[in-house]
Scaffold this active site. Structure first.
Site, short mmCIF file in Angstrom:
data_model
loop_
_atom_site.label_atom_id
_atom_site.label_comp_id
_atom_site.label_asym_id
_atom_site.label_seq_id
_atom_site.Cartn_x
_atom_site.Cartn_y
_atom_site.Cartn_z
N HIS A 107 0.85 -1.20 0.00
CA HIS A 107 0.00 0.00 0.00
C HIS A 107 0.87 1.24 0.00
O HIS A 107 1.93 1.27 0.61
CB HIS A 107 -0.95 0.02 1.21
CG HIS A 107 -0.28 -0.23 2.53
ND1 HIS A 107 0.09 -1.49 2.94
CD2 HIS A 107 0.08 0.61 3.52
CE1 HIS A 107 0.65 -1.42 4.13
NE2 HIS A 107 0.68 -0.15 4.51
N HIS A 109 0.76 5.15 1.15
CA HIS A 109 0.08 6.18 1.93
C HIS A 109 0.15 7.49 1.13
O HIS A 109 1.19 7.80 0.54
CB HIS A 109 0.80 6.41 3.26
CG HIS A 109 0.82 5.25 4.18
ND1 HIS A 109 -0.01 5.16 5.28
CD2 HIS A 109 1.59 4.12 4.21
CE1 HIS A 109 0.25 4.03 5.93
NE2 HIS A 109 1.21 3.38 5.31
P1 5GP Z 1 1.61 0.31 7.42
O1 5GP Z 1 2.14 0.57 8.81
O2 5GP Z 1 1.42 -1.17 7.16
O3 5GP Z 1 2.39 1.01 6.36
O4 5GP Z 1 0.20 1.01 7.39
C1 5GP Z 1 -0.99 0.34 7.61
C2 5GP Z 1 -2.07 1.39 7.66
O5 5GP Z 1 -3.31 0.76 7.56
C3 5GP Z 1 -2.09 2.21 8.98
O6 5GP Z 1 -1.95 3.59 8.67
C4 5GP Z 1 -3.46 1.87 9.58
O7 5GP Z 1 -4.05 2.96 10.23
C5 5GP Z 1 -4.25 1.41 8.39
N1 5GP Z 1 -5.29 0.44 8.68
C6 5GP Z 1 -5.17 -0.66 9.47
N2 5GP Z 1 -6.33 -1.33 9.52
C7 5GP Z 1 -7.20 -0.64 8.73
C8 5GP Z 1 -8.57 -0.84 8.39
O8 5GP Z 1 -9.23 -1.79 8.80
N3 5GP Z 1 -9.13 0.08 7.55
C9 5GP Z 1 -8.44 1.15 7.07
N4 5GP Z 1 -9.08 1.98 6.27
N5 5GP Z 1 -7.14 1.37 7.38
C10 5GP Z 1 -6.54 0.48 8.21
#
Ligand code: 5GP
Length: 121
Positions: A107, A109
Site C-alpha cells: 500500500h 500512503h
Molecule cells: P503500514 O504501517 O502497514 O504502512 O500502514 C498500515 C495502515 O493501515 C495504517 O496507517 C493503519 O491505520 C491502516 N489500517 C489498518 N487497519 C485498517 C482498516 O481496517 N481500515 C483502514 N481503512 N485502514 C486500516
C-alpha cells in the site's frame, strides 16, 4: 513468506470489511486510512496479491505497475491535493520490519491537506 489471504486489506478487497472508498479501477482500490495521521491520509493498494513493493516489482505485470502509479495521481487529484489542483502531498510505502509495515499487502500512503512536516521521524 507467502501472501496472507487473511490480512486486513485482502478482506477489504473482498468486501468482507467496509472502507471509506475514494477510487477504484481494474488495478487499484483507494480508501481513507482508519487512523489518519494528517488532514488527508489515503491509502492506494493494488488489487493483486502483493506483499510489498519488492514483491510487486518482481512479480506484477507492466499493466499492474503502471496502473498503481497512475492510481496514486488519480487519487491525489480526486482529493484535491495534487500538484495540478492542490498544494501537494507525500506518498510513502513501508516495507517489512525495518520499514514499519504493519499490513502485509502493498500500500502507498498519501498524506496531505496540510504541511506534512519532517520526512522521517
Ligand atoms: P503500514 O504501517 O502497514 O504502512 O500502514 C498500515 C495502515 O493501515 C495504517 O496507517 C493503519 O491505520 C491502516 N489500517 C489498518 N487497519 C485498517 C482498516 O481496517 N481500515 C483502514 N481503512 N485502514 C486500516
Amino acid at each position: 513468506m507467502p501472501y496472507d489471504d487473511q490480512n486486513i486489506f485482502a478482506k477489504i478487497l473482498r468486501g468482507e470489511i467496509p472502507c471509506k472508498k475514494i477510487y477504484e479501477d481494474d488495478f487499484v482500490l483507494s480508501f481513507h486510512d482508519i487512523n489518519p495521521q494528517k488532514k488527508v491520509h489515503a491509502l492506494v493498494i493494488p488489487k493483486g496479491k502483493y506483499i510489498n513493493l519488492d514483491d510487486f516489482n518482481k512479480n506484477a505485470s507492466k499493466d499492474e505497475i503502471v496502473g498503481l502509479i497512475n492510481g496514486i495521481s488519480i487519487v491525489a487529484e480526486k482529493l484535491g491535493i495534487s500538484s495540478e489542483n492542490g498544494n501537494g502531498y507525500r506518498t510513502l510505502a513501508n516495507i517489512n520490519e525495518d520499514g514499519g509495515q504493519e499490513v502485509p499487502h502493498l500500500h502507498f500512503h498519501l498524506f496531505g491537506g496540510e504541511k506534512v512536516g519532517k520526512m522521517v521521524s
